[in-house]
Structure formats: structure tokens, C-alpha cells
Design an enzyme around this catalytic site. Structure first.
Site, PDB file in Angstrom:
ATOM      1  N   SER A   1      -0.661  -4.634   2.395  1.00 32.89           N
ATOM      2  CA  SER A   1       0.278  -3.607   1.967  1.00 32.89           C
ATOM      3  C   SER A   1       1.169  -4.421   0.739  1.00 32.89           C
ATOM      4  O   SER A   1       2.018  -3.499   0.243  1.00 32.89           O
ATOM      5  CB  SER A   1       1.119  -3.138   2.820  1.00 32.89           C
ATOM      6  OG  SER A   1       0.369  -2.270   3.725  1.00 32.89           O
TER       7      SER A   1
ATOM      8  N   LYS B   1       1.378  -2.241  -2.352  1.00 39.99           N
ATOM      9  CA  LYS B   1       2.154  -1.180  -2.568  1.00 39.99           C
ATOM     10  C   LYS B   1       3.334  -1.478  -3.456  1.00 39.99           C
ATOM     11  O   LYS B   1       3.669  -0.463  -4.158  1.00 39.99           O
ATOM     12  CB  LYS B   1       2.937  -0.744  -1.132  1.00 39.99           C
ATOM     13  CG  LYS B   1       1.879   0.117  -0.363  1.00 39.99           C
ATOM     14  CD  LYS B   1       2.457   0.593   0.949  1.00 39.99           C
ATOM     15  CE  LYS B   1       1.537   0.989   1.994  1.00 39.99           C
ATOM     16  NZ  LYS B   1       0.617   0.032   2.509  1.00 39.99           N
TER      17      LYS B   1
ATOM     18  N   SER C   1       6.099   0.709   4.547  1.00 42.41           N
ATOM     19  CA  SER C   1       4.754   0.437   4.406  1.00 42.41           C
ATOM     20  C   SER C   1       3.770   1.660   4.770  1.00 42.41           C
ATOM     21  O   SER C   1       2.848   1.761   5.437  1.00 42.41           O
ATOM     22  CB  SER C   1       4.159  -0.752   5.039  1.00 42.41           C
ATOM     23  OG  SER C   1       3.110  -1.484   4.132  1.00 42.41           O
TER      24      SER C   1
END
Length: 366
Positions: free
Chosen positions: A139, A142, A196
């Protein structure tokens, strides 16, 4: 003669009378022995029959128990449930482990296979471990998702809807955003960075002009423009292990994203409330250091999938110094946070020469 005959007869009768009880006792003892054996045999028969018939099921076993009662040895058997066999699960091998990075020693005994620490004031590398190896970044992806969204200058108040296309069918991760939930692009960005939230990140990419394929293309184009030559993106969430980057590349991404106040704020908020479709939900940061007063964190992002291990990138200040930290492929749920704390202590307590040199650099720049 008659008296002699009577005497002999009397003696014979006496002898016969005396022998009769003994003979009877002998006969009785002889008769009793088979009876005892028969009783013992009958007592043992149920056990032997149970074993012979195989009446035990797959979850039972027969336990033999020997006891001594009044000097006599007694054997008994009891059915007990056998403990279920527990399969041995081999440890999950991350991409870094398979590449042999876990064999790289370091003076701080970090639990991360990859680490990079840079003083952003002068771009000096303070600590480095396998920083040029491209690995899955989970993640941390992101952070690039946020950068593309912000630089696209899309309407942040536009309401986006979570659809079935946002459901994770690769890792089957859970989400608090149900299909049909609606949030503004701003809120989607907030919880994607802070907590997240995968479906939020997916919705952000899907609602880009040209859809998700165009969004992923924009992510890769931005990476190239930043000089991130070891980086490749295939989705906006990081759920795919094909999203890869090196620590050196991620340090460049951290510095680029730090230029945007909205990314700094959203990534470091400890908690945030959203109301998808009118129902209030509170999200918390995926990084506990954002609530720690000993840390001055300007930007951060965590990540985890099995292939990537635990990951953490941060822009922080330590003793007034702007420091970029990157930890990839760490073992243990909080190991990346522990490595960050270990690194901070090393910079403050164990590296006075670095501290003095950096203060001198800042003084010269001033």
C-alpha cells in the site's frame, strides 16, 4: 480271628474317612482353578473383542493402563479422543527472502530486509541496506495514487460511488466501505492515505479520466518523470505484488509528495470521520507513530501484503533535521515501526558526528 478281622475293618474305615475330606478338597481346588481362569478370560474378552473388531473411530485411541491392587497387577483399557493433528504451515517467504536479502547483516539488526535513511537537507545517505533492489511495496503504492489524483486537479467535492469493481478479488481483503457507499473524492483520498482503505483507492483510480488503465499509465509516467527507474505500477491500491519499487525510488516519491500540503495532512492524521451514504464511520491511522508525541512526522505511508512484508516510508524531523526513512520487507506486525524507532535512536545517540556535521551544513546554508 474275629477280633483281628474287626480291627482291620475298623482301620480301613478310619483311613477311608480321613482320606475323603482331603480328596474332596483336592477335587474342589482342581475344579476352582479352571473357574478362575475362565473368569479372568471372560474379563479380558471385551477388550480383545473391541480391538479385534476395530470399533475405534478415527478420532479415538485405546490406552492401556496397568495398576497394582493388593499386590496384584491389573490391566485395563480406556478409549480416549486422539488429539487432532495440526498441519505444519511453512513460514511465508517474501520476495526479499527469496532474493536472499534476509542474509544481509546490518549494525542495527533491523528486521527490515531493505532500509534507506537520507538527510533531505543535503541528500546525504545516513544508512543504506539493499536500497537498490526493486521489491513489492504493497500500500505504499497509494502515495503515488494520491500524487496523481492531486496533480490531475479533479473536483475534490465530486461524489464517488463504490462499485463491485472495487472489491478485492486478489487478496480478498476486507473493507468498511460497502458496495454502493458514496463519498467525496476528498474523503476517499483521506482514508486511502491515512487508513490504507483499498476500495477508496480503487474508486479514485477508476474515476480518473479514461478509467483505471489510464490512471495506472499516469502513475508509471509520473514515476519516470521523478527518475524512479526501478518502479512499476499495475493498480492503484498496491494489492498486487507486481507493484514494485526500490527504496531509492521511494525516497524520491516521498520528497515529491511532501510538496503537497493535502498529502502531508491526510497521511499523518491520526483519525478521521466519514459518512458513507449517511452512516458515520471513524477511521484510524495505519501508523501508530502519528499519535506519538516524540515523533514529528510530516508524511508517512504504510503497507503490507505477504509478498512485500511490512513496509513504511516517512518524512520526519529528528533533532531539527529533515529525514526521509524507507523500510521494506520487515518481519512482524510492528517491526517496521520498531526499526524506525531504532534508527531514530541511532541517529540521535550513536551518531554525534553526523549530528554535528548536519548542523554545520545548515549553518553554512543560512
Amino acid at each position: 480271628m474275629i477280633k483281628s478281622a474287626l480291627a482291620v475293618l475298623t482301620s480301613l474305615l478310619f483311613i477311608h474317612a480321613g482320606l475323603a475330606p482331603a480328596a474332596a478338597q483336592t477335587v474342589n481346588n482342581t475344579a476352582k482353578k479352571p473357574v478362575k481362569k475362565a473368569v479372568a478370560k471372560r474379563a479380558a474378552q471385551p477388550v480383545s473383542r473391541t480391538v479385534a473388531k476395530g470399533s475405534l473411530n478415527n478420532r479415538e485411541k485405546l490406552v492401556r493402563k496397568v495398576t497394582v491392587v493388593k499386590g496384584k497387577r491389573q490391566v485395563s483399557y480406556q478409549r480416549v479422543s486422539a488429539a487432532p493433528s495440526v498441519p505444519v504451515v511453512p513460514p511465508v517467504m517474501t520476495a526479499g527472502d527469496m532474493a536472499g536479502l534476509n542474509l544481509t547483516p546490518d549494525p542495527l539488526a533491523l528486521r527490515s530486509n531493505v532500509a534507506l535513511v537520507i538527510d533531505q537537507a543535503n541528500s546525504q545517505v545516513l544508512f543504506e541496506k539493499n536500497s537498490g533492489v526493486a521489491l513489492p511495496i504493497a500500500s505504499v503504492t497509494k502515495l503515488m495514487t494520491a500524487l496523481v489524483v492531486v496533480e490531475a486537479r479533479q473536483n475534490m467535492e465530486e461524489v464517488l460511488t463504490v462499485t463491485d469493481d472495487d472489491v478485492d478479488r486478489e487478496k480478498h481483503s476486507s473493507s468498511r466501505l460497502r458496495v454502493g457507499a458514496t463519498l467525496s473524492r476528498d474523503d476517499m483520498l483521506h482514508i486511502a492515505l491515512m487508513s490504507s482503505e483499498n476500495r477508496a483507492a480503487s474508486a479514485l483510480g477508476r474515476n480518473y479520466p479514461g478509467g483505471l488503465p489510464a490512471f495506472v499509465a499516469a502513475m508509471n509516467a509520473k514515476a519516470r518523470s521523478l527518475g524512479m527507474m526501478d518502479t512499476r505500477y499495475v493498480d492503484s491500491t498496491g494489492l498486487s505484488s507486481q507493484n514494485v519499487a526500490s527504496a531509492r525510488d521511494l525516497a524520491k516519491l516521498v520528497v515529491a509528495a511532501y510538496n503537497y500540503p493535502i498529502i502531508r495532512q491526510y497521511s499523518t492524521d491520526p483519525k478521521y470521520m466519514v459518512e458513507p451514504s449517511g452512516h458515520a464511520l471513524q477511521y484510524n491511522s495505519s501508523n501508530r507513530l502519528t499519535s506519538n508525541k516524540e515523533w514529528d512526522i510530516g508524511l508517512q505511508k504504510t503497507g503490507f501484503i505477504n509478498e512485500a512484508g511490512h513496509c513504511l516510508v516517512m518524512y520526519t524531523r529528528i533533532e531539527g533535521r529533515p529525514i526521509v526513512m524507507v523500510f521494506l520487507d520487515s518481519k512482524g506486525r510492528l517491526s517496521h515501526v520498531g526499526d524506525a524507532a531504532r534508527m531514530r535512536k541511532w541517529l540521535v545517540d550513536d551518531q554525534p558526528s553526523n549530528l554535528t556535521r548536519m548542523k554545520m551544513v545548515r549553518a553554512d546554508e543560512g
